[in-house]
Design a protein around this motif. Structure first.
Motif, PDB file in Angstrom:
ATOM      1  N   VAL A  15       0.849  -1.182   0.000  1.00 38.74           N
ATOM      2  CA  VAL A  15       0.000   0.000   0.000  1.00 38.74           C
ATOM      3  C   VAL A  15       0.886   1.234   0.000  1.00 38.74           C
ATOM      4  N   LYS A  16       0.559   2.180  -0.873  1.00 35.96           N
ATOM      5  CA  LYS A  16       1.287   3.444  -0.935  1.00 35.96           C
ATOM      6  C   LYS A  16       0.278   4.561  -0.722  1.00 35.96           C
ATOM      7  N   ILE A  17       0.542   5.405   0.283  1.00 37.17           N
ATOM      8  CA  ILE A  17      -0.339   6.522   0.575  1.00 37.17           C
ATOM      9  C   ILE A  17       0.216   7.760  -0.110  1.00 37.17           C
ATOM     10  N   LEU A  18      -0.621   8.424  -0.915  1.00 35.84           N
ATOM     11  CA  LEU A  18      -0.182   9.601  -1.647  1.00 35.84           C
ATOM     12  C   LEU A  18      -0.138  10.857  -0.773  1.00 35.84           C
ATOM     13  N   ASN A  19      -0.938  10.901   0.289  1.00 35.19           N
ATOM     14  CA  ASN A  19      -0.933  12.072   1.169  1.00 35.19           C
ATOM     15  C   ASN A  19       0.448  12.255   1.784  1.00 35.19           C
ATOM     16  N   ASN A  20       0.924  13.489   1.766  1.00 34.59           N
ATOM     17  CA  ASN A  20       2.238  13.764   2.328  1.00 34.59           C
ATOM     18  C   ASN A  20       2.151  14.982   3.224  1.00 34.59           C
TER      19      ASN A  20
END
Length: 156
Positions: free
Chosen positions: A46-51
């Motif tokens: 899983v990769k979360i785009l929110n940074n």
């Protein structure tokens, strides 16, 4: 005409779902509406785009992923979630900013993405799932239902 930040009766794209966080136990996190958007591609994890990624949301997403892998046969049939990479974005639409207790919506969003099926239009999902697969009780259900109706949801 419905705007991008209003819940309507039309289904969203597969992998997208409206959700309400009931807020955390601290007083600086109120109930709030979010949209989770998941895309899947070959790969794993899983990769979360929110940074930066919100800690409470990361935890909910981890619980959702673990439950998806543990219950894949029941949730998505013969598809293997370990052979999919999920790219996730959490979009906030009001004052709430922590993204806590969104595990059920994250799980449904990942299933929707893999199955390439939209959820029912007007649906808003609420709740947290734990590592064992149990849904945690919602502490302020009346307030959440009122917020859902105010934002245009027709089904909770």
């Amino acid at each position: 005409m419905r705007t991008d930040n209003e819940i309507g009766d039309d289904p969203l794209e597969p992998g997208q779902i409206w959700t309400i966080s009931e807020g955390g136990t601290d007083f600086d996190d109120n109930a709030g509406i979010y949209r989770i958007e998941v895309n899947e591609d070959p790969g794993s994890g899983v990769k979360i785009l929110n940074n930066p990624a919100l800690a409470a949301f990361k935890e909910s997403l981890r619980y959702a992923e673990q439950n998806l892998c543990a219950r894949a046969q029941q949730l998505i049939g013969d598809r293997d979630p370990r052979s999919h990479e999920f790219t996730v974005q959490l979009r906030a639409f009001d004052a709430a900013k922590k993204g806590s207790k969104l595990g059920v919506a994250a799980l449904i969003s990942m299933c929707s993405s893999i199955l390439k099926k939209s959820v029912k239009g007007g649906l808003i999902v609420v709740g947290e799932i734990n590592l064992g697969g149990s849904i945690e009780p919602i502490s302020n259900a009346v307030n959440i239902a009122e917020l859902a109706v105010e934002k245009g949801a027709s089904t909770c």
